[in-house]
Write an enzyme that holds these catalytic residues in place. Structure first.
Site, PDB file in Angstrom:
ATOM      1  N   ARG A 164     -22.899  47.194  14.539  1.00  0.00           N
ATOM      2  CA  ARG A 164     -23.482  46.383  13.451  1.00  0.00           C
ATOM      3  C   ARG A 164     -23.848  44.963  13.919  1.00  0.00           C
ATOM      4  NH1 ARG A 164     -23.041  50.965  11.982  1.00  0.00           N
ATOM      5  NH2 ARG A 164     -22.017  51.692  10.082  1.00  0.00           N
ATOM      6  N   SER A 237     -22.416  47.967   2.323  1.00  0.00           N
ATOM      7  CA  SER A 237     -21.067  47.564   2.739  1.00  0.00           C
ATOM      8  C   SER A 237     -21.038  46.048   2.873  1.00  0.00           C
ATOM      9  CB  SER A 237     -20.712  48.178   4.088  1.00  0.00           C
ATOM     10  OG  SER A 237     -20.839  49.561   4.020  1.00  0.00           O
ATOM     11  N   GLU A 333     -20.312  41.604   6.530  1.00  0.00           N
ATOM     12  CA  GLU A 333     -21.471  42.196   7.222  1.00  0.00           C
ATOM     13  C   GLU A 333     -22.771  41.614   6.642  1.00  0.00           C
ATOM     14  OE1 GLU A 333     -21.447  46.548   8.122  1.00  0.00           O
ATOM     15  OE2 GLU A 333     -23.342  46.559   7.013  1.00  0.00           O
TER      16      GLU A 333
END
Ligand code: FAD
Ligand code: NAP
Length: 337
Positions: A164, A237, A333
């Protein structure tokens, strides 16, 4: 370039919170990108390039120029017996691009079906789902380097992809991605390891799945489990899954035998952040118009008109309680502005 002034960001990002941007423009071609950079430098205003705003939270009004990427086009550059190389405009819708490839029988990105956003944003956090990451299909990236004022072509290695993350996320806003080159496979190896995919294929009695059945299975799973941003504001998320050294993981496993974690190397485990948050009692919890999604604790949702600050404060409370219970600091994130 003459930007629009004082534009609401509500329809430009999936949290749909109520902040505004001082200036706004659209980027339809490479010259627009250069012009936006020049304008930003001449006017001493920060430039923020966005795609469809599905991984962004604005915690205050943006005192600069927001530029929405709309550079389009899918072009085949090369085709051999085994693979195809495509050049895709950064403004193309990600899921449309995935569906186009699945239809043609070109594999590699089918597990990334239904991820909201644009092609140009896909390398930023190296989008991933169900055991696949976009880095595995990226050949090169054509971007404008705002530091040196020049166009660059970065190969896969230079993009420094990680879990990520990427060069682009680390060097915040230095590069504006205009086009991405993908290498896709004509005889792909399908990834069906994730439990949810196996279950759907099993339920449907599918033993030899095609690209299309995998993509459809993922669309089905995601539609059932994740909130539709058109109905509930969210950015997917909110936190990354933390990684821990094996020793620390073993200590936690003794204390919390049900903890969900997966080995990622001989020395590290990836812990399911959703499980940590749920174990702290947040799943389905709500404060005002902000809440933790009832089907997946990793997703923060807005139930009505909110400010980005309210969402941020809610996420801070989650971080504090996970820290207090497990000694793990969750990292956001979502990109915060
Ligand atoms: P934006 O949110 O507009 O931008 C994200 C960041 O990239 C910002 O920092 C922006 O400045 C930068 N950026 C965007 N375009 C460019 C460009 N052309 N050049 C330079 N910088 C740029 N993510 C996953 O990895 N896996 C998932 O499974 C997943 N599921 C999701 C499910 C839901 C319901 C939602 C809402 C989000 C999900 N996400 C997932 C997060 C999100 O979809 C991805 O991060 C996506 O790539 C964001 O694309 P975007 O165009 O909306 O980017
Ligand atoms: P899930 O299947 O409930 O699994 C929970 C977590 O465990 C996931 O985060 C996943 O890590 C990990 N996991 C599950 N099976 C695994 C396996 N076989 N090997 C290694 N790790 C495994 O997750 P979910 O929430 O429904 O999401 C499904 C997939 O979509 C995940 O890959 C997730 O990352 C992705 N997704 C991402 C976002 C986002 O915004 N980033 C939003 C929704 C869904 P990974 O996350 O590393 O895969």
């Amino acid at each position: 370039m003459t930007p629009e002034i004082n534009i609401s960001l509500k329809s430009l990002h999936s949290f749909a919170s109520k902040e505004i941007t001082q200036f706004f423009t659209k980027l339809k071609n490479k010259q627009d990108i250069v012009d936006a950079c020049t304008w930003s430098k001449n006017n001493q205003k920060p430039l923020l390039v966005i795609g469809s705003g599905s991984n962004i939270l604005f915690t205050k009004n943006f005192e600069g120029l927001v530029a929405k990427m709309e550079l389009m086009g899918i072009r085949k550059l090369e085709e051999t017996a085994s693979e195809v190389i495509l050049e895709v405009g950064a403004g193309e819708n990600w899921h449309h691009f995935v569906s186009y490839c699945v239809q043609k029988g070109w594999g590699g990105i089918e597990n990334l079906s239904l991820i909201p956003g644009t092609v140009g944003a896909s390398p930023i956090q190296n989008i991933g789902a169900y055991g696949a990451e976009v880095q595995d299909c990226i050949k090169t990236i054509h971007a404008f380097d705002t530091t040196n004022n020049e166009w660059v072509n970065l190969n896969n290695k230079e993009c420094a992809f990680g879990y990520r993350t990427s060069l682009f996320k680390q060097t915040k806003h230095r590069y504006i991605i205009a086009q991405v080159q993908f290498v896709l496979q004509k005889q792909p190896i399908l990834k069906t390891d994730y439990g949810a995919i196996r279950e759907v294929l099993h339920d449907k009695g599918i033993k030899n799945p095609s690209l299309e059945t995998i993509s459809n299975a993922i669309v089905q799973i995601r539609s059932q489990k994740l909130p539709d941003p058109k109905v509930l504001g969210n950015a997917g998320s909110f936190f990354k899954n933390p990684t821990l050294p094996i020793e620390k993981y073993n200590e936690l496993k003794d204390l919390f035998p049900n903890i969900i974690a997966y080995p990622i190397s001989d020395t590290e485990y990836k812990i399911a952040a959703g499980w940590l948050i749920e174990a702290c009692g947040w799943k389905g919890a709500r404060k005002g118009n902000v809440g933790c999604f009832e089907k997946q604790a990793l997703v923060i949702v807005s139930y009505g008109i909110v400010s980005g600050k309210e969402v941020f404060d809610f996420s801070e409370e989650i971080i504090q309680s996970v820290q207090a219970k497990f000694g793990i600091t969750l990292e956001r994130e979502v990109n915060i502005f």
